[in-house]
Design an enzyme around this catalytic site. Structure first.
Site, mmCIF file in Angstrom:
data_model
loop_
_atom_site.group_PDB
_atom_site.id
_atom_site.type_symbol
_atom_site.label_atom_id
_atom_site.label_comp_id
_atom_site.label_asym_id
_atom_site.label_seq_id
_atom_site.Cartn_x
_atom_site.Cartn_y
_atom_site.Cartn_z
ATOM 1 N N GLY A 116 0.787 -1.267 -0.126
ATOM 2 C CA GLY A 116 -0.236 -0.032 -0.031
ATOM 3 C C GLY A 116 0.935 1.230 -0.039
ATOM 4 N N GLU A 127 -6.819 6.316 1.838
ATOM 5 C CA GLU A 127 -6.085 7.690 1.568
ATOM 6 C C GLU A 127 -5.059 7.745 2.430
ATOM 7 O OE1 GLU A 127 -6.758 9.384 -1.245
ATOM 8 O OE2 GLU A 127 -8.816 9.046 -1.647
ATOM 9 N N THR A 141 -3.634 5.326 6.124
ATOM 10 C CA THR A 141 -4.341 5.077 7.476
ATOM 11 C C THR A 141 -3.700 6.052 8.506
ATOM 12 O OG1 THR A 141 -2.132 3.793 8.093
ATOM 13 C CG2 THR A 141 -4.031 2.739 7.088
#
Length: 390
Positions: free
Chosen positions: A132, A367, A369
């Site tokens: 991510g 968007e 964490t």
């Protein structure tokens, strides 16, 4: 350099119209959307006619030309209704449009911005099954082939993937992890390109009507001009710049939805009676209502500050991250109190409080964490401190 944005009087009329549209059209449609898990086509067409897909796009490309302050106020107003309405437009505006404006070639802007402003739906492909925020672990590869590129890889949890006409895909253009993430480039990928497929929509905790799915790329051949900005190694930087806008949008959405939840709790507390009087008269209920009002006001103040700074041309990376963290965590606390105000009814699906609770949970995750943003904020604080020490 300040960003002028839309004419103030025109913008105020637009917000007033949107405020009415949210309450008279979108909120009454929520039950149907929850049952069908999709926004009706006629509402999408109305949103296109209102220009909601092109809020920040330059006027020469068919957009409204809003500045960041106006955009965030629009998102907060829209987000009083269920999150699906913001979700369907926000990737176009906050992410893909931003990336095109910041890093696209003139030809790319001319081709894509009018289509996005008119309501073609876009996706933003950064997250993968194994990565991510950690770009070094990214597996999607783009390899030169003749004058173009071949992409292979899978993107995970991609908002709007089932509806998208185009996706902005981050891919490695170098096998080695390079300094400043220069191994990642960005590509404009039409979703009808051979080799692109979309997985089935994931079942989620909340946010009915908003869809996420995998985007799978198998030997996807792209022309040379699919590379955003015609420059290798700028993809991750472009993505992070776009995320500033995305984080402001999520923070604004959380602030608007917290207000919706609190209004619901106020109404319920005045209607529900216990011991012969409305529970709104009980001081511990009042404390939960007051704490929620205080926190929403703080988020609204942060929103006004960070967007004003962005419009003045300041680097708002740290403040956008701080606003997103505070507003989304605040929204989580507010919806939790709202369930408590509703009491046993708050746990039942027939009442709105239960849905507010589930819908709001994702705001602290996507968007960036809360934890990743805390690390980012601290990293910038420490870097600035060291620079000041000389």
């Amino acid at each position: 350099m300040s960003t002028p944005g839309m004419d103030t009087d025109v913008f105020e009329q637009f917000i007033e119209q949107l405020h009415r549209y949210v309450r008279e059209r979108l909120i009454p449609a929520e039950r149907e959307i929850i049952e069908t898990d999709r926004i009706p086509d006629e509402i999408l067409d109305e949103m296109r006619d209102m220009g909601l897909f092109g809020l920040t796009m330059p006027e020469e490309f068919g957009g409204a030309g809003m500045n960041v302050t106006q955009y965030a106020q629009t998102i907060r107003t829209l987000s009083y209704a269920m999150p699906a309405f913001r979700s369907i437009i926000s990737i176009n505006i906050g992410m893909v449009c931003s990336a095109l404006k910041n890093g696209g070639t003139d030809a790319q802007k001319a081709e894509w911005l009018p289509r996005l402003a008119a309501g073609e739906i876009a996706s933003f492909g950064l997250t993968e099954p194994g990565s991510g925020s950690d770009s070094a672990a990214m597996q999607t590869m783009a390899v030169r082939s003749g004058n173009g590129w071949v992409l292979n890889g899978t993107k995970r949890y991609i908002t709007n993937a089932p509806f998208a006409k185009v996706a902005l895909i981050m891919a490695r253009t170098s096998k080695e992890a390079l300094p400043k993430n220069a191994h990642v480039s960005a590509f404009l990928v039409p979703m009808d390109t051979p080799g692109v497929s979309v997985g089935k929509s994931d079942k989620k905790m909340g946010q009915s009507g908003s869809h996420i799915a995998d985007i799978i790329m198998e030997d996807v051949h792209l022309p040379a001009d699919a590379l955003l900005g015609d420059t290798e190694g700028r993809g991750f930087v472009t993505a992070m710049q776009s995320l500033d806008n995305g984080r402001i949008s999520v923070g604004a959405a959380a602030t608007g939805y917290a207000r919706r939840a609190l209004d619901s709790a106020l109404r319920y507390a005045n209607e529900r009676k216990a011991f012969g009087e409305p529970i709104a008269q009980f001081q511990l209920i009042q404390q939960m209502l007051a704490d929620s009002e205080i926190e929403i006001y703080a988020a609204e103040s942060m929103l006004a500050d960070v967007t004003a700074r962005a419009d003045r041309g300041e680097n708002v990376l740290r403040k956008a991250a701080a606003f997103k963290v505070f507003a989304t965590e605040m929204c989580g606390r507010v919806v939790d109190r709202v369930v408590q105000v509703y009491g046993g009814a708050g746990y039942l699906a027939e009442y709105d409080a239960e849905r507010f609770f589930r819908d709001a949970r994702i705001y602290r995750i996507y968007e960036g964490t809360t934890q990743i943003l805390q690390l980012q904020i601290a990293k910038h604080m420490l870097r600035e401190w060291k620079a000041e020490q000389g």
